[in-house]
Write an enzyme that holds these catalytic residues in place. Structure first.
Site, short mmCIF file in Angstrom:
data_model
loop_
_atom_site.label_atom_id
_atom_site.label_comp_id
_atom_site.label_asym_id
_atom_site.label_seq_id
_atom_site.Cartn_x
_atom_site.Cartn_y
_atom_site.Cartn_z
CB CYS A 137 43.40 50.10 44.71
SG CYS A 137 42.99 48.53 43.93
CG LEU B 275 40.15 45.11 36.85
CD1 LEU B 275 39.92 43.68 37.32
CD2 LEU B 275 39.58 45.33 35.46
#
Length: 440
Positions: free
Chosen positions: A266, A156
């Site tokens: 991330c 995502l």
């Protein structure tokens, strides 16, 4: 299908809400009672476009509920997702204490066959640890219950997470049983029409896929920033170079925009973790290490350009700052370039007037808390008044085509430091601006 999602943070809340949108009954679990209380009142803890409306709609339809009680949540569940945080340890490795704590709780409370899914980004081999932890608790209880551990990494993008989940370019499933593959295929089938997007593999390969994907994207960013830094020194224009190489279908235009470096939850964490994983297995990941080093240096490029222009001592100077979040569409400031730029400038005596559509509270309460010399404003034009220059660090839509006459009128000097090369096409020099960008 009845689903439990343990962890109501970014990944868990988005995943649970999207599964509920497709008609499943989803129970989101979290150990934080305050977070659950707020969610039950319709207060969403993160900003993600479209998420709040979807949560409220599915709560009203009774497809989505929130609780702190794990045993209740998994009592009727067929699939349990582990979506808790895996924060970075001091040595760069992913901390699995929360993942394994959930696995322990599942083993202590499960009463029937379950598919247990690692949705968190976890090191290779985590599924084995989850399986062993659950089995240990079942053995203690003297129970023989079948369960299946699956790796289902998420891909995502913050700011586009709902769209990414609802229209995935791929769903990666790592499992070691036909039953688990079939259950996951049923669960995800409403999200895609072609089975080519449903990719099955062994568990360790699925775990590795997430790290490899993020490391590849981070590599493209650092590569382009390295090229941009070379362009500046040889008199080339990195924006033109980007167009030239992006037209090659093998390269493409995604993630090759020169800028102030990548941030967020991330890329920085996963690049460090992958480097650590390699080291633990006797391999020195030189390329991954270089990607990280280039990015760390890139976050200070704009600050250095300001120092080059105004001198080492910035006392008495005020800079207007547009953008605090690490990217548009989110309030996330983890590893955001703005953190590094602000601290570097303030250290040299500068004052900062900052504006961001969503991340001001995050800056005030966490990432820039206690930093003297920074003031926050509710308007992008208000920060410009009497500032010596404008610094752009996040490419929010409202910054894409501003009123340059207003900018020029409000600033003391018509100087723009563009950390995202947002205004390259506007020919600001012809408008009387001193325009400083990356890679030129």
């Amino acid at each position: 299908m009845n689903i439990a999602v343990v962890g109501s943070g970014y990944v868990g809340l988005v995943s649970g809400t999207c599964f509920a949108e497709m008609g499943n009954h989803v129970t989101c679990v979290d150990i934080d009672p305050l977070k659950i209380e707020k969610l039950n009142k319709g207060i969403i803890p993160i900003f993600e476009p479209g998420l709040e409306a979807m949560v409220l709609k599915n709560v009203q339809k009774q497809n989505l509920e929130f609780t702190t009680n794990l045993s209740e949540a998994i009592a009727n569940a067929k699939v349990v997702f582990i979506a808790v945080g895996t924060p970075m340890g001091d040595d760069g490795s992913a901390d699995l204490q929360y993942v394994l704590a959930v696995a322990k709780s599942i083993g202590e409370t499960m009463t029937k066959e379950l598919v247990v899914v690692d949705k968190s980004t976890v090191p290779i081999g985590t599924a084995d640890k989850v399986k062993a932890t659950i089995q240990k608790q079942l053995d203690k209880r003297g129970l023989a219950i079948n369960f299946h551990v699956v790796s289902n990494p998420e891909f995502l993008k913050e700011g586009a997470a709902i769209d990414d989940f609802m229209k995935p370019d791929r769903v990666v499933i790592g499992a070691d049983s036909d039953y688990a593959f079939e259950v996951m295929k049923q669960l995800y089938s409403p999200f895609f029409r072609t089975h080519e997007r449903f990719i099955t593999m062994d568990i360790r390969s699925a775990e590795m896929t997430k790290y490899a994907a993020n490391a590849m994207l981070a590599t493209k960013i650092s590569f382009m920033n390295e090229i941009a830094n070379i362009c500046e020194r040889v008199g080339a224009d990195a924006n033109q170079v980007r167009i030239g190489i992006g037209s090659d279908k093998r390269i493409g235009y995604s993630f090759i925009y020169p800028g102030a470096g990548y941030g967020g939850s991330c890329f920085p964490k996963d690049v460090k973790a992958l480097k650590k994983i390699a080291e633990e297995h006797g391999y020195k990941a030189n390329l991954i290490t270089s990607v990280e080093n280039v990015n760390d240096a890139q976050k200070l490029v704009i600050a250095q350009k300001i120092v080059n222009r105004f001198g080492e001592d910035l006392s008495g100077l005020t800079f207007a700052l547009w953008g605090l979040a690490f990217k548009p569409g989110t309030d996330d400031m983890r590893e955001a370039p703005a953190i590094y730029v602000v601290k570097e400038l303030v250290k040299r005596g500068a004052k900062i007037k900052a504006y961001d559509p969503k991340a001001i509270e995050e800056a005030q309460e966490f990432y820039l808390k206690g930093v003297d010399g920074i003031t926050y404003y509710e308007s992008k034009y208000e920060v410009l008044k009497d500032a010596d220059a404008l610094i752009l660090l996040t490419e929010w839509k409202e910054f894409r085509s501003p009123d340059f006459d207003e900018i020029k009128q409000q600033l003391k000097s018509a100087i723009v430091f563009d950390g995202r090369n947002q205004y390259n096409a506007f020919n600001l020099e012809s408008k009387g601006f001193e325009y400083v960008q990356i890679g030129k």
